[in-house]
Design an enzyme around this catalytic site. Structure first.
Site, mmCIF file in Angstrom:
data_model
loop_
_atom_site.group_PDB
_atom_site.id
_atom_site.type_symbol
_atom_site.label_atom_id
_atom_site.label_comp_id
_atom_site.label_asym_id
_atom_site.label_seq_id
_atom_site.Cartn_x
_atom_site.Cartn_y
_atom_site.Cartn_z
ATOM 1 N N HIS A 49 -7.461 30.506 62.349
ATOM 2 C CA HIS A 49 -7.719 29.007 61.957
ATOM 3 C C HIS A 49 -9.045 28.598 61.904
ATOM 4 O O HIS A 49 -9.397 27.567 62.386
ATOM 5 C CB HIS A 49 -6.875 28.219 63.014
ATOM 6 C CG HIS A 49 -5.299 28.227 63.167
ATOM 7 N ND1 HIS A 49 -4.396 27.532 63.632
ATOM 8 C CD2 HIS A 49 -4.567 29.220 62.370
ATOM 9 C CE1 HIS A 49 -3.345 27.962 63.689
ATOM 10 N NE2 HIS A 49 -3.471 28.969 62.966
ATOM 11 N N GLU A 90 4.594 26.843 58.308
ATOM 12 C CA GLU A 90 4.752 27.354 59.686
ATOM 13 C C GLU A 90 3.739 26.537 60.627
ATOM 14 O O GLU A 90 4.150 26.132 61.781
ATOM 15 C CB GLU A 90 4.798 28.632 59.703
ATOM 16 C CG GLU A 90 4.992 29.341 61.169
ATOM 17 C CD GLU A 90 3.548 29.517 62.075
ATOM 18 O OE1 GLU A 90 3.848 29.971 63.023
ATOM 19 O OE2 GLU A 90 2.733 29.087 61.286
ATOM 20 N N GLU A 91 2.656 26.427 60.123
ATOM 21 C CA GLU A 91 1.497 25.714 60.721
ATOM 22 C C GLU A 91 1.764 24.190 61.315
ATOM 23 O O GLU A 91 1.178 23.964 62.172
ATOM 24 C CB GLU A 91 0.154 25.851 59.969
ATOM 25 C CG GLU A 91 -0.021 27.384 59.797
ATOM 26 C CD GLU A 91 -0.711 28.102 60.878
ATOM 27 O OE1 GLU A 91 -0.838 27.614 61.806
ATOM 28 O OE2 GLU A 91 -1.004 29.196 60.638
ATOM 29 N N ASP A 124 1.930 29.694 54.360
ATOM 30 C CA ASP A 124 0.742 28.745 54.621
ATOM 31 C C ASP A 124 -0.461 29.069 55.513
ATOM 32 O O ASP A 124 -0.277 29.932 56.226
ATOM 33 C CB ASP A 124 1.604 27.361 54.969
ATOM 34 C CG ASP A 124 2.193 27.304 56.347
ATOM 35 O OD1 ASP A 124 2.576 28.427 56.762
ATOM 36 O OD2 ASP A 124 1.682 26.474 57.199
ATOM 37 N N ASP A 180 3.132 38.239 62.686
ATOM 38 C CA ASP A 180 2.308 37.157 62.748
ATOM 39 C C ASP A 180 1.307 37.095 64.047
ATOM 40 O O ASP A 180 0.637 36.101 64.177
ATOM 41 C CB ASP A 180 3.153 35.804 62.844
ATOM 42 C CG ASP A 180 2.349 34.536 62.271
ATOM 43 O OD1 ASP A 180 1.159 34.564 61.881
ATOM 44 O OD2 ASP A 180 3.039 33.517 62.670
ATOM 45 N N ASP A 202 -4.023 34.820 58.758
ATOM 46 C CA ASP A 202 -2.755 34.174 59.267
ATOM 47 C C ASP A 202 -2.113 33.403 58.335
ATOM 48 O O ASP A 202 -2.498 32.331 57.880
ATOM 49 C CB ASP A 202 -3.120 33.647 60.572
ATOM 50 C CG ASP A 202 -2.021 32.642 61.052
ATOM 51 O OD1 ASP A 202 -0.791 32.858 60.714
ATOM 52 O OD2 ASP A 202 -2.441 31.851 61.925
ATOM 53 N N HIS A 257 4.724 33.784 57.125
ATOM 54 C CA HIS A 257 4.775 32.736 56.578
ATOM 55 C C HIS A 257 3.625 32.457 55.478
ATOM 56 O O HIS A 257 2.677 33.311 55.408
ATOM 57 C CB HIS A 257 4.717 31.498 57.508
ATOM 58 C CG HIS A 257 3.338 31.443 58.165
ATOM 59 N ND1 HIS A 257 2.148 30.987 58.022
ATOM 60 C CD2 HIS A 257 3.112 32.018 59.545
ATOM 61 C CE1 HIS A 257 1.281 31.047 58.699
ATOM 62 N NE2 HIS A 257 1.624 31.942 60.039
#
Length: 412
Positions: A385, A179-180, A86, A202, A146, A84
């Site tokens: 994150h 995706e997040e 984002d 991922d 990520d 992904h």
């Protein structure tokens, strides 16, 4: 055999991708939720074309799709690779300034010139990374491993396959937005991604192979109050903030993310916003077991009904529950080759597979809901994150090796 992977090329790809500001916006209604995601999508389209892939397209939603046909008539399977675009909205992803630590010697790592640091005292996994090249943040943003590590690994694997003419099966590639926040995958063009099974790249630590994830839902509970000057409030004011605080007390104190692990589910109060007149609580509901998941949703419904009956409110509290994604295992278990191939590929390059449940979700969970088995493979990253996010260059190299080995499709 795969020749030595050019770590410099892999690192440069990753550093280039993290320079794109692709942080998703949590309350967006349309995808992509940020301009940077489309910019990165267009960059990847350009690179995929340069690598010789076919049918390279970017949709108006910033979904990138491409196809590389098999170069061996005996390799008839079609395997998908997904990552992904984002980064998480939970930590700033703007102006990422990575720092490269060559041959990490152990101990604390200072991040930038501020007070942030990462330490094996708090992150014991760092002891396994001594001697490796680590990419860390400057302590002001997340890193973006990520999932830009996954993107860099897929692109590097494709580059090696093409340069070395390694026999491979049919390959479908997709890079997805948002995706997040669970938004972009809803615009995924399944008709352009027909394959026998796929993998999201991922995951985290080297060796991770994940094919079970939470069933997930979000509950929003709204409280309505009545405001009046505090000097005249007796018998008249109704404080929605107080109501919300009281309601929060009904939840089991040990069934929260910070007190659970493995396959134990939880309730998570993610957001508390409002004022005296109106408050909204947002809860994440998570469980691996479908029956337990249903019971958790029923629990919140019952508590809302009890609270309304107890208080006799003129305007009762409201509840909205929205399912987010489901456990992919129900689909993956019917395609055991997807797990067997990843297992074999890891072992072939000297990595011990670590089967573990995902205490979260991936785009693979949505794809599974559409009938496509899609386990998750490691990227070599940690502490996603957060400002303490990092990735091992050797771990990324391992992922590239595993991807290439899987795409050889031996013994299928």
């Amino acid at each position: 055999m795969i020749s030595q992977i050019d770590k410099t090329e892999l690192l440069e790809r990753f550093l280039h991708y993290v320079s794109f500001h692709t942080q998703s916006k949590p309350h967006a209604k349309h995808s992509p939720s940020s301009v940077g995601q489309m910019k990165l999508a267009m960059q990847l389209q350009k690179e995929l074309i340069q690598l010789g892939l076919e049918n390279v397209e970017v949709s108006k939603y910033a979904v990138v799709t491409a196809f590389l046909p098999a170069n061996d008539p005996n390799l008839t399977k079609t395997i998908g690779l997904v990552a992904h675009l984002d980064t998480s909205p939970q930590c700033s992803g703007k102006n990422v300034r990575p720092e490269v630590i060559e041959e990490y010697r152990g101990g604390d790592i200072a991040l930038g010139i501020g007070e942030e640091f990462i330490s094996p005292v708090y992150y014991s996994f760092m002891q396994k990374l001594v001697g490796q090249t680590l990419i860390v943040t400057d302590g002001t943003t997340l890193l973006g491993a990520d999932n830009k590590a996954g993107i860099a690994e897929i692109m590097t694997a494709l580059s090696i396959l093409q340069k070395e003419n390694i026999p491979h099966c049919n390959i479908r590639v997709a890079f997805t937005p948002d995706e997040e926040i669970g938004l972009g995958i809803h615009y995924f063009p399944m008709e352009k991604f027909s394959c026998d099974w796929a993998y999201t790249i991922d995951g985290g630590e080297v060796g991770e192979l994940e094919y079970e994830n939470f069933n997930a839902a979000t509950a929003k509970v709204r409280f309505f109050g009545r405001n009046i000057h505090t000097g005249y409030a007796k018998g008249k004011m109704l404080n929605a903030l107080t109501l919300a605080c009281e309601f929060q007390q009904v939840f089991p104190v040990d069934e929260v993310p910070e007190k659970t692990d493995g396959k134990v589910g939880f309730y998570h109060l993610e957001d508390f916003s409002g004022d005296i007149e109106q408050v909204e609580l947002t809860y994440l509901i998570r469980d691996f077991d479908e029956q337990n998941f249903a019971q958790r949703k029923a629990f919140i419904k019952n508590q809302v009904e009890k609270f309304n009956a107890k208080k006799g409110l003129k305007k009762p509290i409201e509840l909205e529950i929205q399912d987010s994604y489901q456990n992919m295992y129900d689909v993956v278990k019917n395609v055991p080759q997807s797990i067997e191939l990843a297992d074999r590929a890891m072992k072939a390059v000297g990595i011990k597979p670590n089967h573990k449940p995902i205490r979260g979700g991936t785009d693979g969970a949505f794809l599974a809901s559409k009938g496509l088995a899609c386990p998750n493979i490691f990227t070599g990253g940690y502490n996603f994150h957060s400002k303490h996010e990092l990735v091992s260059l050797q771990g990324m190299e391992n992922t590239v090796q595993v991807i290439i080995e899987m795409l050889k499709c031996k013994d299928l």
